[in-house]
Design a protein around this motif. Structure first.
Motif, PDB file in Angstrom:
ATOM      1  N   LEU A 142     -18.174 -13.807  -2.616  1.00  0.00           N
ATOM      2  CA  LEU A 142     -17.328 -14.811  -3.265  1.00  0.00           C
ATOM      3  C   LEU A 142     -18.090 -16.127  -3.443  1.00  0.00           C
ATOM      4  O   LEU A 142     -18.094 -16.705  -4.535  1.00  0.00           O
ATOM      5  CB  LEU A 142     -16.055 -15.058  -2.455  1.00  0.00           C
ATOM      6  CG  LEU A 142     -15.149 -16.162  -3.015  1.00  0.00           C
ATOM      7  CD1 LEU A 142     -14.500 -15.709  -4.321  1.00  0.00           C
ATOM      8  CD2 LEU A 142     -14.101 -16.566  -1.999  1.00  0.00           C
ATOM      9  N   GLN A 143     -18.717 -16.602  -2.384  1.00  0.00           N
ATOM     10  CA  GLN A 143     -19.445 -17.874  -2.459  1.00  0.00           C
ATOM     11  C   GLN A 143     -20.564 -17.809  -3.495  1.00  0.00           C
ATOM     12  O   GLN A 143     -20.787 -18.761  -4.251  1.00  0.00           O
ATOM     13  CB  GLN A 143     -19.993 -18.266  -1.089  1.00  0.00           C
ATOM     14  CG  GLN A 143     -18.905 -18.596  -0.077  1.00  0.00           C
ATOM     15  CD  GLN A 143     -17.861 -19.553  -0.611  1.00  0.00           C
ATOM     16  OE1 GLN A 143     -18.158 -20.609  -1.152  1.00  0.00           O
ATOM     17  NE2 GLN A 143     -16.594 -19.170  -0.479  1.00  0.00           N
ATOM     18  N   THR A 144     -21.261 -16.696  -3.553  1.00  0.00           N
ATOM     19  CA  THR A 144     -22.358 -16.546  -4.507  1.00  0.00           C
ATOM     20  C   THR A 144     -21.840 -16.538  -5.939  1.00  0.00           C
ATOM     21  O   THR A 144     -22.386 -17.227  -6.807  1.00  0.00           O
ATOM     22  CB  THR A 144     -23.144 -15.251  -4.219  1.00  0.00           C
ATOM     23  OG1 THR A 144     -23.707 -15.340  -2.911  1.00  0.00           O
ATOM     24  CG2 THR A 144     -24.250 -15.021  -5.236  1.00  0.00           C
ATOM     25  N   LEU A 145     -20.800 -15.771  -6.197  1.00  0.00           N
ATOM     26  CA  LEU A 145     -20.297 -15.648  -7.564  1.00  0.00           C
ATOM     27  C   LEU A 145     -19.554 -16.898  -8.035  1.00  0.00           C
ATOM     28  O   LEU A 145     -19.501 -17.164  -9.237  1.00  0.00           O
ATOM     29  CB  LEU A 145     -19.410 -14.412  -7.693  1.00  0.00           C
ATOM     30  CG  LEU A 145     -20.128 -13.078  -7.487  1.00  0.00           C
ATOM     31  CD1 LEU A 145     -19.146 -11.912  -7.621  1.00  0.00           C
ATOM     32  CD2 LEU A 145     -21.303 -12.918  -8.444  1.00  0.00           C
ATOM     33  N   LYS A 146     -18.996 -17.677  -7.130  1.00  0.00           N
ATOM     34  CA  LYS A 146     -18.310 -18.918  -7.505  1.00  0.00           C
ATOM     35  C   LYS A 146     -19.290 -20.033  -7.858  1.00  0.00           C
ATOM     36  O   LYS A 146     -18.999 -20.873  -8.704  1.00  0.00           O
ATOM     37  CB  LYS A 146     -17.427 -19.408  -6.348  1.00  0.00           C
ATOM     38  CG  LYS A 146     -16.086 -18.747  -6.278  1.00  0.00           C
ATOM     39  CD  LYS A 146     -15.262 -19.178  -5.084  1.00  0.00           C
ATOM     40  CE  LYS A 146     -15.204 -20.650  -4.830  1.00  0.00           C
ATOM     41  NZ  LYS A 146     -14.331 -21.021  -3.705  1.00  0.00           N
TER      42      LYS A 146
END
Length: 180
Positions: free
Chosen positions: A64-68
């Protein structure tokens, strides 16, 4: 226990492999994944089930953190193409862009002396966000057309701009705190 999760972040969230991510869909899928793998669900399970749940929760959170994050997402996409791209040792080769960055850093250094530093910072922030949007679109087009050198250069520039955006926001918050 839930089946093994895909390790490709895009597959995990069931979204297309693309720079252009539907953040609403991403958040929606995150909630579904968290419900499936959250450690509380396995609190009374075996130690192996709890350990796997923790690993899967960690994977979901990292994904999630990477894709956001626009820069981390771009770097991840390059890594999916087999590029060993480390954020630590990348710098743009575009001399004009570097000169712009140096000038902006100089302006940041003198912004406190201005009559209305908050307004100046707001203008700088808007300019940086506009450039980020343009370069993100450049990255997306380059990535989709396999122009990896162009995509890599765009990521380098996004890196600079994201850092500048953060510095502007921090300085603006500091000055606002001092004024009020």
């Amino acid at each position: 226990m839930a089946d093994a999760l895909p390790t490709n972040y895009f597959d995990l969230f069931e979204i297309p492999v693309s720079y252009d991510v539907d953040l609403g869909r991403l958040q929606q899928r995150y909630r579904v994944l968290q419900q499936a793998v959250h450690p509380d669900k396995y609190a009374s399970g075996s130690s192996q089930e709890r350990r796997i749940s923790m690993q899967q929760t960690s994977l979901v959170n990292q994904a999630l953190q990477t894709l956001k994050h626009p820069v981390e997402r771009a770097v991840y996409l390059l890594q999916l193409k087999g590029l060993d791209f480390s954020m630590d040792n990348q710098t743009t080769m575009d001399a004009a862009f570097l000169m712009e960055q140096m000038e902006m850093r100089e302006q940041l250094g003198h912004v406190r002396a201005l009559e209305d530093p908050i307004s100046a910072l707001d203008d700088m922030s808007a300019d940086v966000k506009s450039k980020m949007k343009t370069i993100a679109a450049d990255f997306s087009r380059a990535y989709e057309s396999d122009a990896i050198d162009v995509a890599t250069e765009a990521v380098r520039k996004l890196q600079f701009l994201y850092k500048a955006k953060t510095e502007i926001e921090e300085l603006s918050a500091t000055i606002e705190d001092e004024l009020f």
